[in-house]
Write a protein that holds these residues in place. Structure first.
Motif, PDB file in Angstrom:
ATOM      1  N   ARG A 120       0.855  -1.198   0.000  1.00  0.00           N
ATOM      2  CA  ARG A 120       0.000   0.000   0.000  1.00  0.00           C
ATOM      3  C   ARG A 120       0.894   1.252   0.000  1.00  0.00           C
ATOM      4  NH1 ARG A 120      -4.603   1.016   4.448  1.00  0.00           N
ATOM      5  NH2 ARG A 120      -5.561  -0.693   3.304  1.00  0.00           N
ATOM      6  N   VAL A 121       0.452   2.268  -0.726  1.00  0.00           N
ATOM      7  CA  VAL A 121       1.251   3.500  -0.771  1.00  0.00           C
ATOM      8  C   VAL A 121       1.105   4.237   0.559  1.00  0.00           C
ATOM      9  CG1 VAL A 121       1.572   5.732  -1.922  1.00  0.00           C
ATOM     10  CG2 VAL A 121       1.040   3.680  -3.266  1.00  0.00           C
ATOM     11  N   ALA A 122       2.226   4.500   1.200  1.00  0.00           N
ATOM     12  CA  ALA A 122       2.212   5.257   2.458  1.00  0.00           C
ATOM     13  C   ALA A 122       2.325   6.750   2.160  1.00  0.00           C
ATOM     14  CB  ALA A 122       3.370   4.811   3.342  1.00  0.00           C
ATOM     15  N   LEU A 123       3.275   7.084   1.293  1.00  0.00           N
ATOM     16  CA  LEU A 123       3.541   8.497   1.007  1.00  0.00           C
ATOM     17  C   LEU A 123       3.424   8.776  -0.480  1.00  0.00           C
ATOM     18  CD1 LEU A 123       6.955   8.790   2.962  1.00  0.00           C
ATOM     19  CD2 LEU A 123       4.657   9.128   3.891  1.00  0.00           C
ATOM     20  N   ILE A 124       2.801   9.897  -0.802  1.00  0.00           N
ATOM     21  CA  ILE A 124       2.949  10.399  -2.175  1.00  0.00           C
ATOM     22  C   ILE A 124       3.685  11.723  -2.040  1.00  0.00           C
ATOM     23  CG2 ILE A 124       1.842  11.091  -4.330  1.00  0.00           C
ATOM     24  CD1 ILE A 124      -0.615   9.531  -3.553  1.00  0.00           C
ATOM     25  N   TRP A 125       4.904  11.719  -2.512  1.00  0.00           N
ATOM     26  CA  TRP A 125       5.722  12.939  -2.430  1.00  0.00           C
ATOM     27  C   TRP A 125       5.397  13.785  -3.651  1.00  0.00           C
ATOM     28  CZ3 TRP A 125      11.743  13.056  -3.262  1.00  0.00           C
ATOM     29  CH2 TRP A 125      12.225  14.320  -2.905  1.00  0.00           C
ATOM     30  N   GLU A 126       4.581  14.795  -3.422  1.00  0.00           N
ATOM     31  CA  GLU A 126       4.188  15.698  -4.511  1.00  0.00           C
ATOM     32  C   GLU A 126       5.285  16.749  -4.612  1.00  0.00           C
ATOM     33  OE1 GLU A 126       2.118  15.717  -6.808  1.00  0.00           O
ATOM     34  OE2 GLU A 126       1.954  17.797  -7.430  1.00  0.00           O
ATOM     35  N   ARG A 127       6.241  16.478  -5.511  1.00  0.00           N
ATOM     36  CA  ARG A 127       7.414  17.343  -5.582  1.00  0.00           C
ATOM     37  C   ARG A 127       7.072  18.675  -6.247  1.00  0.00           C
ATOM     38  NH1 ARG A 127      12.489  14.089  -7.491  1.00  0.00           N
ATOM     39  NH2 ARG A 127      11.223  13.781  -9.351  1.00  0.00           N
ATOM     40  N   ASP A 128       8.031  19.581  -6.161  1.00  0.00           N
ATOM     41  CA  ASP A 128       7.781  20.949  -6.613  1.00  0.00           C
ATOM     42  C   ASP A 128       7.264  21.010  -8.054  1.00  0.00           C
ATOM     43  OD1 ASP A 128       7.844  23.697  -5.872  1.00  0.00           O
ATOM     44  OD2 ASP A 128       9.575  23.973  -7.188  1.00  0.00           O
ATOM     45  N   GLU A 129       7.887  20.234  -8.949  1.00  0.00           N
ATOM     46  CA  GLU A 129       7.431  20.241 -10.346  1.00  0.00           C
ATOM     47  C   GLU A 129       6.217  19.336 -10.472  1.00  0.00           C
ATOM     48  OE1 GLU A 129       8.230  22.160 -12.800  1.00  0.00           O
ATOM     49  OE2 GLU A 129       9.765  23.091 -11.556  1.00  0.00           O
ATOM     50  N   ARG A 366      -2.554  25.001  -8.878  1.00  0.00           N
ATOM     51  CA  ARG A 366      -1.712  23.885  -8.461  1.00  0.00           C
ATOM     52  C   ARG A 366      -2.406  22.913  -7.486  1.00  0.00           C
ATOM     53  NH1 ARG A 366       3.697  22.214  -8.093  1.00  0.00           N
ATOM     54  NH2 ARG A 366       3.574  20.074  -7.361  1.00  0.00           N
ATOM     55  N   TYR A 367      -3.065  23.475  -6.473  1.00  0.00           N
ATOM     56  CA  TYR A 367      -3.726  22.599  -5.496  1.00  0.00           C
ATOM     57  C   TYR A 367      -4.731  21.670  -6.202  1.00  0.00           C
ATOM     58  CZ  TYR A 367      -2.406  24.722  -0.925  1.00  0.00           C
ATOM     59  OH  TYR A 367      -1.759  25.131   0.217  1.00  0.00           O
ATOM     60  N   TRP A 368      -5.525  22.266  -7.099  1.00  0.00           N
ATOM     61  CA  TRP A 368      -6.660  21.515  -7.664  1.00  0.00           C
ATOM     62  C   TRP A 368      -6.179  20.543  -8.742  1.00  0.00           C
ATOM     63  CZ3 TRP A 368      -8.419  23.049  -3.543  1.00  0.00           C
ATOM     64  CH2 TRP A 368      -8.295  24.376  -3.124  1.00  0.00           C
ATOM     65  N   LEU A 374      -3.794  13.203  -8.076  1.00  0.00           N
ATOM     66  CA  LEU A 374      -3.565  12.211  -7.014  1.00  0.00           C
ATOM     67  C   LEU A 374      -4.872  11.629  -6.469  1.00  0.00           C
ATOM     68  CD1 LEU A 374      -0.695  13.955  -4.970  1.00  0.00           C
ATOM     69  CD2 LEU A 374      -0.527  12.565  -7.037  1.00  0.00           C
ATOM     70  N   ARG A 375      -5.991  12.134  -6.946  1.00  0.00           N
ATOM     71  CA  ARG A 375      -7.319  11.685  -6.466  1.00  0.00           C
ATOM     72  C   ARG A 375      -7.406  11.835  -4.941  1.00  0.00           C
ATOM     73  NH1 ARG A 375     -10.887  12.168  -9.751  1.00  0.00           N
ATOM     74  NH2 ARG A 375     -12.250  10.621  -8.798  1.00  0.00           N
ATOM     75  N   ILE A 376      -7.163  13.039  -4.488  1.00  0.00           N
ATOM     76  CA  ILE A 376      -7.164  13.314  -3.039  1.00  0.00           C
ATOM     77  C   ILE A 376      -8.596  13.291  -2.495  1.00  0.00           C
ATOM     78  CG2 ILE A 376      -6.739  15.182  -1.359  1.00  0.00           C
ATOM     79  CD1 ILE A 376      -4.159  15.806  -2.920  1.00  0.00           C
ATOM     80  N   ASN A 377      -8.789  12.656  -1.334  1.00  0.00           N
ATOM     81  CA  ASN A 377     -10.125  12.555  -0.742  1.00  0.00           C
ATOM     82  C   ASN A 377     -10.375  13.585   0.360  1.00  0.00           C
ATOM     83  OD1 ASN A 377      -9.206   9.352  -1.240  1.00  0.00           O
ATOM     84  ND2 ASN A 377     -11.122  10.017  -2.154  1.00  0.00           N
ATOM     85  N   TYR A 400     -10.169  21.820 -13.109  1.00  0.00           N
ATOM     86  CA  TYR A 400      -9.711  20.488 -12.692  1.00  0.00           C
ATOM     87  C   TYR A 400     -10.839  19.687 -12.031  1.00  0.00           C
ATOM     88  CZ  TYR A 400      -5.306  22.715 -13.659  1.00  0.00           C
ATOM     89  OH  TYR A 400      -4.293  23.385 -14.292  1.00  0.00           O
ATOM     90  N   ASP A 401     -10.731  18.380 -12.170  1.00  0.00           N
ATOM     91  CA  ASP A 401     -11.734  17.462 -11.623  1.00  0.00           C
ATOM     92  C   ASP A 401     -11.495  17.280 -10.117  1.00  0.00           C
ATOM     93  OD1 ASP A 401     -13.424  15.420 -10.981  1.00  0.00           O
ATOM     94  OD2 ASP A 401     -12.292  13.863 -12.048  1.00  0.00           O
ATOM     95  N   ARG A 402     -12.491  17.700  -9.325  1.00  0.00           N
ATOM     96  CA  ARG A 402     -12.356  17.573  -7.870  1.00  0.00           C
ATOM     97  C   ARG A 402     -13.330  16.556  -7.311  1.00  0.00           C
ATOM     98  NH1 ARG A 402     -13.750  21.830  -9.930  1.00  0.00           N
ATOM     99  NH2 ARG A 402     -15.125  22.597  -8.313  1.00  0.00           N
ATOM    100  N   SER A 403     -13.769  15.631  -8.166  1.00  0.00           N
ATOM    101  CA  SER A 403     -14.820  14.711  -7.711  1.00  0.00           C
ATOM    102  C   SER A 403     -14.325  13.741  -6.631  1.00  0.00           C
ATOM    103  CB  SER A 403     -15.395  13.927  -8.890  1.00  0.00           C
ATOM    104  OG  SER A 403     -14.347  13.221  -9.529  1.00  0.00           O
ATOM    105  N   SER A 404     -13.005  13.581  -6.514  1.00  0.00           N
ATOM    106  CA  SER A 404     -12.498  12.669  -5.473  1.00  0.00           C
ATOM    107  C   SER A 404     -12.682  13.256  -4.076  1.00  0.00           C
ATOM    108  CB  SER A 404     -11.007  12.386  -5.707  1.00  0.00           C
ATOM    109  OG  SER A 404     -10.279  13.598  -5.664  1.00  0.00           O
TER     110      SER A 404
END
Ligand code: PRX
Length: 683
Positions: A120-129, A366-368, A374-377, A400-404
């Motif tokens: 299972r993925v523990a971390l998603i490192w959303e890097r600067d780029e 960027r946030y959205w 990443l399909r953030i919940n 951007y799609d924010r349905s997650s």
């Protein structure tokens, strides 16, 4: 009829979501030696989990021992069971939970999940780029943590030693925190925006034996020279024996005699490191934060109570469910990053996002865009960022799609109505509960928030609303009496201890007592004011002491004053917070300059800006300076900041009660200079 059928509720409130596999097996069965201790979990705790929210809340405050014992037994893996639930005396600042118990926090955050779902993925490192994210599984994070823990051990770091971590969010930074937890070292993460002097002050106070850092940080497309800042800091820190340097960018750092190349040394270390059995009350971390006097205080958090509170609040306040991607945008240099990027989510087996960038890089979407990719919940951010983003219009969000998204949340400062409604309706399309969470470095986790609540219970915009389980807010009257009834406001205190609360100020327990327990005996004083509405819900009104909140960063005005007063041309100064549209508050400095000044005052002001930036951090530099001849003082010589606040807030002639002023003519002087300053600003 059972309660759950009657209410339609079936909450997994006390137990962490169970996963199959060996993680279910406690190392030893839980035994309760105290006669008042509850029966083992599985009997009444499973019954509890079906109680309606109000009943559960009532139980959590009337019988906290039963409530928390059950939660601790169900949610944490113990090496030795605890024998007593709590031993607390608020007047003495004595706070101890789960006495006699032994556990290891890193086991609860890693091994348990590796047993059950290693990939299972523990971390998603959303890097600067954008689009360069890196995923790290629980198995990989455990390996990394063990290698790092072994690296620390082979360099002589032992249980109880303090280790400073000066790096932005990254898998290695998280592994460094967990590696300390694995071997019983005490980490102190210092926000990577702090200056070398601020870093040195913290290292000296904690007497750190090692620092973990990286060559450079990358943020908003810019490179930040972290290693150089650490080099400057450790010159005045003789306690530091090693600086572990990780390689975030290609640029090779200049290595000195203390420096250890982190990845290189880790690569030859084993991926197994036996966890140190730690007492519930052994130190887990120190986190420095601002108080109303000059020196930042090292808030002490310990093992079991902190972890339990971070994990239960993470699950229930944000409605985190198995398989969700949890997106807390905070940096690990703050408590929000500790509790809701690292400890809470990992203890619950979540996938947690490490956001390295800024809300506007490379554009205000960027946030959205990150939410979509990443399909953030659950999305947790600070009002200051939301206020900034709403000035860029809705188009950046709608693109951007924010349905997650399922839960939206904010923290760190009061959220204004406009930002709340924008976040709720534009970002969340009115379908996601938006929870305004109130808490502090000292509270360890969320204390007041609209959720958990009965399904469908309304959320009042921009209100923290409801105390979490075990939290009993009390508003105080003028004479220090607890205010009863609704539609009342006053200093916010919390009546009874909860497991996540701070245990001390490192090296200064008396200051801990004086700051939090002396003002209202028998209560924890938060430093904030609050209002209890007609319906009994809480609204935070802001700090009541000399602490301000700049872009969600907590700052003591006395810290800034201390920096300004170091300039030889400044005999004294006074700093207050004034409202700012985006940042919430900004520092406003009133400075007295020496009469025989040879330099141009504007040169001195420039030097003062530089001074604050090098002594504290860039964000602490006052937005406004006003040079005055004198400061308003009482006859006993105390600066009346209240009056300065009123001047800067432009309340006209109404400066409140000025009868205690030593020389009232000072007011006219200050008002005149302020008017000139205002005119110049408008030109
Ligand atoms: O004044 C309150 C404000 O932030 C202070 C705590 O700052 P810190 O220890 O840095 O922790 C921030 C993140 C938990 C509080 O005393 N604060 C925090 N959350 C809120 C808030 N003010 C109003 N509403 C909030 N939701």
């Amino acid at each position: 009829m059972t309660l759950s059928r009657r209410t339609g509720l079936s909450w997994a409130l006390l137990g962490r979501r169970r996963t199959s596999g060996p993680s279910q097996v406690r190392t030893r069965p839980t035994r309760y030696l105290s006669s008042s201790a509850p029966p083992p979990p599985g009997s009444w705790s499973s019954h509890l989990s079906r109680l309606p929210r109000q009943d559960l809340y009532r139980l959590s405050v009337t019988d906290p021992d039963r409530f928390w014992a059950s939660a601790a037994a169900d949610r944490l893996r113990w090496i030795e069971p605890f024998q007593r639930v709590q031993d607390c005396d608020l007047d003495r600042g004595r706070i101890r939970w789960f006495l006699g118990g032994k556990l290891n926090v890193s086991v609860n955050c890693l091994d348990i999940h590796v047993d059950a779902h290693p990939d299972r993925v523990a971390l998603i490192w959303e890097r600067d780029e954008p689009g360069t994210e890196v995923k790290v599984s629980y198995r990989e994070l455990l390996d990394m943590t063990c290698r790092l823990a072994n690296t620390l051990k082979t360099h002589g770091i032992q249980k109880g030693d303090r280790v400073a971590i000066y790096m932005p969010v990254s898998p290695l930074a998280v592994a460094a925190m967990l590696a300390c937890a694995r071997i019983g070292a005490v980490h102190t993460v210092v926000f990577a925006g702090f200056s070398s002097e601020a870093l040195a002050g913290r290292i000296q106070d904690a007497q750190c034996r090692a620092v973990v850092t990286c060559n450079q940080a990358v943020r908003g497309g810019r490179l930040i020279q972290l290693k150089a800042t650490v080099d400057a800091a450790v010159k005045s820190c003789p306690s530091v024996q090693h600086v572990f340097v990780s390689q975030r960018t290609e640029q090779p750092p200049v290595m000195g005699k203390l420096d250890v190349p982190l990845e290189e040394v880790m690569s030859s270390q084993p991926t197994v490191c036996p966890p140190e059995p730690l007492d519930s009350e052994d130190l887990l971390f120190l986190l420095y934060t601002s108080g109303s006097t000059g020196k930042p205080k090292g808030i002490v958090h310990t093992q079991a109570g902190y972890l339990l509170y971070a994990s239960i609040t993470h699950q229930l306040v944000f409605d985190h469910r198995d398989g969700d991607v949890f997106g807390c945008m905070a940096d690990i240099g703050w408590i929000t990053g500790h509790s809701y990027v690292v400890y809470g989510p990992l203890c619950n087996g979540a996938t947690t996002v490490l956001f390295e960038s800024t809300p506007v890089y490379p554009h205000p979407g960027r946030y959205w865009e990150t939410v979509e990719r990443l399909r953030i919940n659950q999305f947790y951010a600070a009002p200051t960022a939301l206020r900034l983003l709403l000035t860029h219009g809705d188009g950046w969000v709608r693109k951007y799609d924010r349905s997650s998204l399922r839960t939206l949340a904010s923290v760190g400062e009061p959220i204004n109505q406009e930002a709340w409604h924008w976040f709720h309706s534009v970002v969340g399309e009115r379908r996601c509960p938006l929870v305004d969470t109130w808490w502090q470095t000292e509270t360890g986790g969320v204390c007041i928030a609209p959720r958990p609540a009965e399904p469908g219970a309304p959320i009042i915009p921009a209100m923290a609303m409801r105390p979490f389980f075990g939290i009993q807010p009390v508003l105080m009257g003028q004479k220090g009496e607890a205010l009863t009834g609704n539609s009342v406001g006053g200093p916010l205190c919390l009546r009874q201890p909860w497991p996540g609360m701070a245990r001390s100020i490192y090296g200064d327990h008396q200051r801990f007592i004086d700051s939090y327990f002396r003002p209202y005996p028998g209560h924890y004083f938060t430093g904030d004011g609050a209002f209890r509405s007609e319906d009994g819900f809480y609204q935070i009104t802001g700090r009541m002491d000399d602490v301000i909140n700049v872009s969600g960063h907590r700052l003591g005005t006395a810290e800034i004053e201390d920096a300004l007063d170091e300039h030889p041309a400044v005999p004294e100064s006074a700093v207050i917070g004034t409202p700012h549209e985006i940042k919430g508050e900004v520092p406003f400095a009133f400075v007295v300059l020496k009469e025989d000044l040879s330099d141009d005052p504007s040169t001195v002001l420039q030097q003062l800006r530089q001074l604050v930036s090098t002594k504290i951090a860039k964000y602490a530099v006052p937005e406004h300076f006003l040079v005055v001849k004198r400061l308003p003082k009482t006859r006993s010589g105390k600066i009346m900041r209240r009056i300065l606040r009123k001047v800067a807030m432009e309340t006209g002639e109404d400066l409140g009660d000025v009868s205690t002023l030593d020389d009232p003519s000072v007011l006219q002087e200050i008002l005149e200079v302020y008017q000139q300053h205002r005119k110049q600003r408008q030109e």
